[in-house]
Design an enzyme around this catalytic site. Structure first.
Site, mmCIF file in Angstrom:
data_model
loop_
_atom_site.group_PDB
_atom_site.id
_atom_site.type_symbol
_atom_site.label_atom_id
_atom_site.label_comp_id
_atom_site.label_asym_id
_atom_site.label_seq_id
_atom_site.Cartn_x
_atom_site.Cartn_y
_atom_site.Cartn_z
ATOM 1 N N GLY A 45 0.814 -1.217 0.000
ATOM 2 C CA GLY A 45 0.000 0.000 0.000
ATOM 3 C C GLY A 45 0.844 1.262 0.000
ATOM 4 O O GLY A 45 0.543 2.233 -0.703
ATOM 5 N N CYS A 46 1.914 1.246 0.756
ATOM 6 C CA CYS A 46 2.788 2.425 0.839
ATOM 7 C C CYS A 46 3.556 2.625 -0.463
ATOM 8 O O CYS A 46 3.819 3.767 -0.862
ATOM 9 C CB CYS A 46 3.736 2.297 2.025
ATOM 10 N N ILE A 47 3.895 1.540 -1.134
ATOM 11 C CA ILE A 47 4.554 1.649 -2.435
ATOM 12 C C ILE A 47 3.599 2.285 -3.444
ATOM 13 O O ILE A 47 3.968 3.223 -4.153
ATOM 14 C CB ILE A 47 5.033 0.266 -2.932
ATOM 15 N N ALA A 50 3.221 6.025 -2.659
ATOM 16 C CA ALA A 50 4.431 6.791 -2.991
ATOM 17 C C ALA A 50 4.633 6.897 -4.497
ATOM 18 O O ALA A 50 5.013 7.962 -5.009
ATOM 19 C CB ALA A 50 5.648 6.145 -2.335
#
Length: 156
Positions: A45-47, A50
Site C-alpha cells: 500500500g505504501c509503495i 508513494a
C-alpha cells in the site's frame, strides 16, 4: 491528542530525511505543503501511494506544492525506499513517533484480531500560512494521488 482538523496550526517538526539531512516544516514557510503519513516503507500500500505521488510530481510542481512523506522507518530504510522506487520527494524518519503523535494519528489499530498502537495513514495539506487546509484520511492508497490532486485543483 485528538486528530487535527482544517484551520488548526500545523505542529512544527524537524526530522532527518532519507539522506540524513535535517528538514523542518518551517523550511517551507510561505509554501503549500502536503505532509502525508504512511505506515511502513516497502509495503504494497505504501509503495502504491508513494509511486502515485512520484508520478504526479509535475502536476504538484505546477501547483507550487511540496510533498513530505513521514513514517516511523529508519533513515536507512527510507534511503532504500527512495532508491528502489525512484522517489522524487522528501521522506522523513519519525522513529520515536513524536511527530505522528503531535498530529494525532498515533492511535490504537486492529489487524487480524490483534490490537496495537500505530500510525494511521493520513494526509495533511498545510497552507502557506502554516495552518492545515485539509485532512485527507478517507482514500484508497492506489488513488491517493488522484484524490490529492483533485482537492488541490478545487482549492487553489
Amino acid at each position: 491528542m485528538t486528530h487535527l482538523v482544517a484551520g488548526d496550526k500545523a505542529p512544527q517538526f524537524s526530522l532527518e530525511d532519507q539522506q540524513g539531512n535535517r528538514v523542518s516544516l518551517s523550511d517551507f514557510k510561505g509554501q503549500r505543503v502536503v505532509v502525508y503519513f504512511y505506515p511502513k516503507a516497502m509495503t504494497p500500500g505504501c509503495i502504491m501511494q508513494a509511486e502515485g505521488i512520484r508520478d504526479s510530481k509535475d502536476a504538484l510542481d505546477d501547483m507550487g506544492v511540496k510533498v513530505i512523506g513521514i513514517s516511523n522507518d529508519a533513515v536507512t530504510k527510507l534511503a532504500r525506499f527512495e532508491e528502489k522506487k525512484e522517489l522524487n520527494f522528501t521522506l522523513l524518519s519519525d522513529e520515536d513517533h513524536a511527530v505522528t503523535e503531535s498530529y494525532g494519528i498515533w492511535q490504537l489499530k486492529k489487524f487480524m484480531g490483534r490490537e496495537f498502537m500505530g500510525l494511521v495513514r493520513t494526509t495533511f495539506i498545510v497552507g502557506a500560512d502554516g495552518k492545515i487546509e485539509a485532512v485527507l484520511d478517507k482514500f484508497k492508497t492506489k488513488s491517493h494521488h488522484e484524490t490529492l490532486l483533485q482537492w488541490l485543483a478545487e482549492n487553489p
